[in-house]
Design a protein around this motif. Structure first.
Motif, PDB file in Angstrom:
ATOM      1  N   LEU A  36       0.827  -1.208   0.000  1.00 22.06           N
ATOM      2  CA  LEU A  36       0.000   0.000   0.000  1.00 22.06           C
ATOM      3  C   LEU A  36       0.864   1.262   0.000  1.00 22.06           C
ATOM      4  N   CYS A  37       1.995   1.242   0.713  1.00 17.11           N
ATOM      5  CA  CYS A  37       2.912   2.397   0.695  1.00 17.11           C
ATOM      6  C   CYS A  37       3.441   2.646  -0.717  1.00 17.11           C
ATOM      7  N   LEU A  38       3.629   1.590  -1.468  1.00 17.26           N
ATOM      8  CA  LEU A  38       4.086   1.714  -2.859  1.00 17.26           C
ATOM      9  C   LEU A  38       2.950   2.179  -3.773  1.00 17.26           C
ATOM     10  N   LEU A  39       1.815   1.497  -3.701  1.00 12.90           N
ATOM     11  CA  LEU A  39       0.712   1.788  -4.627  1.00 12.90           C
ATOM     12  C   LEU A  39       0.050   3.133  -4.366  1.00 12.90           C
ATOM     13  N   THR A  40       0.110   3.608  -3.138  1.00 11.04           N
ATOM     14  CA  THR A  40      -0.526   4.884  -2.806  1.00 11.04           C
ATOM     15  C   THR A  40       0.186   6.054  -3.488  1.00 11.04           C
ATOM     16  N   LEU A  84      -4.296   1.497   5.014  1.00 13.82           N
ATOM     17  CA  LEU A  84      -4.244   2.535   3.986  1.00 13.82           C
ATOM     18  C   LEU A  84      -4.031   3.913   4.596  1.00 13.82           C
ATOM     19  N   VAL A  85      -4.736   4.208   5.685  1.00 14.67           N
ATOM     20  CA  VAL A  85      -4.582   5.503   6.358  1.00 14.67           C
ATOM     21  C   VAL A  85      -3.148   5.659   6.867  1.00 14.67           C
ATOM     22  N   GLY A  86      -2.542   4.577   7.340  1.00 13.62           N
ATOM     23  CA  GLY A  86      -1.146   4.632   7.767  1.00 13.62           C
ATOM     24  C   GLY A  86      -0.179   4.770   6.609  1.00 13.62           C
ATOM     25  N   ALA A  87      -0.523   4.217   5.460  1.00 14.87           N
ATOM     26  CA  ALA A  87       0.362   4.258   4.292  1.00 14.87           C
ATOM     27  C   ALA A  87       0.348   5.614   3.594  1.00 14.87           C
ATOM     28  N   GLN A  88      -0.763   6.325   3.659  1.00 12.02           N
ATOM     29  CA  GLN A  88      -0.881   7.575   2.895  1.00 12.02           C
ATOM     30  C   GLN A  88       0.131   8.650   3.300  1.00 12.02           C
TER      31      GLN A  88
END
Length: 101
Positions: A36-40, A84-88
């Motif tokens: 998610l860190c990558l895709l975001t 997701l909220v952490g990855a953004q």
């Protein structure tokens, strides 16, 4: 598409030891968070709206889990949204700090 029972039965055949279960309990969420860190970082314009790749993958995943089971889908929606909220904020960083994390 396999049913939830078929999916869990197949999973259970190969994941019986405590060590394997604990490894998956920690490792899988970390892998999902890293993805998610990558895709975001990928921005997708849709008309006047911009979504990111992480949001798209979370949406598709939640739909999949809801198709398997409503209760599982709701649980996964909460868990994936938290990740997701952490990855953004990490994805919003400049390249070097983002890559370091």
């Amino acid at each position: 598409m396999k049913t939830l029972q078929q999916q869990l039965g197949n999973y259970g055949l190969y994941h019986r030891s405590k060590r394997n279960v604990l490894t998956h309990l920690l490792g899988i969420p970390l892998i999902v968070f890293a993805v998610l860190c990558l895709l975001t970082r990928i921005q997708i314009p849709l008309g006047g709206l911009v979504i990111d790749g992480g949001q798209l993958i979370v949406f598709v995943s939640v739909v999949y889990y809801l198709m398997l089971s409503v209760s599982l889908g709701l649980i996964m929606a909460v868990l994936l949204t938290i990740l997701l909220v952490g990855a953004q904020p990490i994805a919003a960083m400049a390249f070097t700090p983002w890559l370091t994390i």
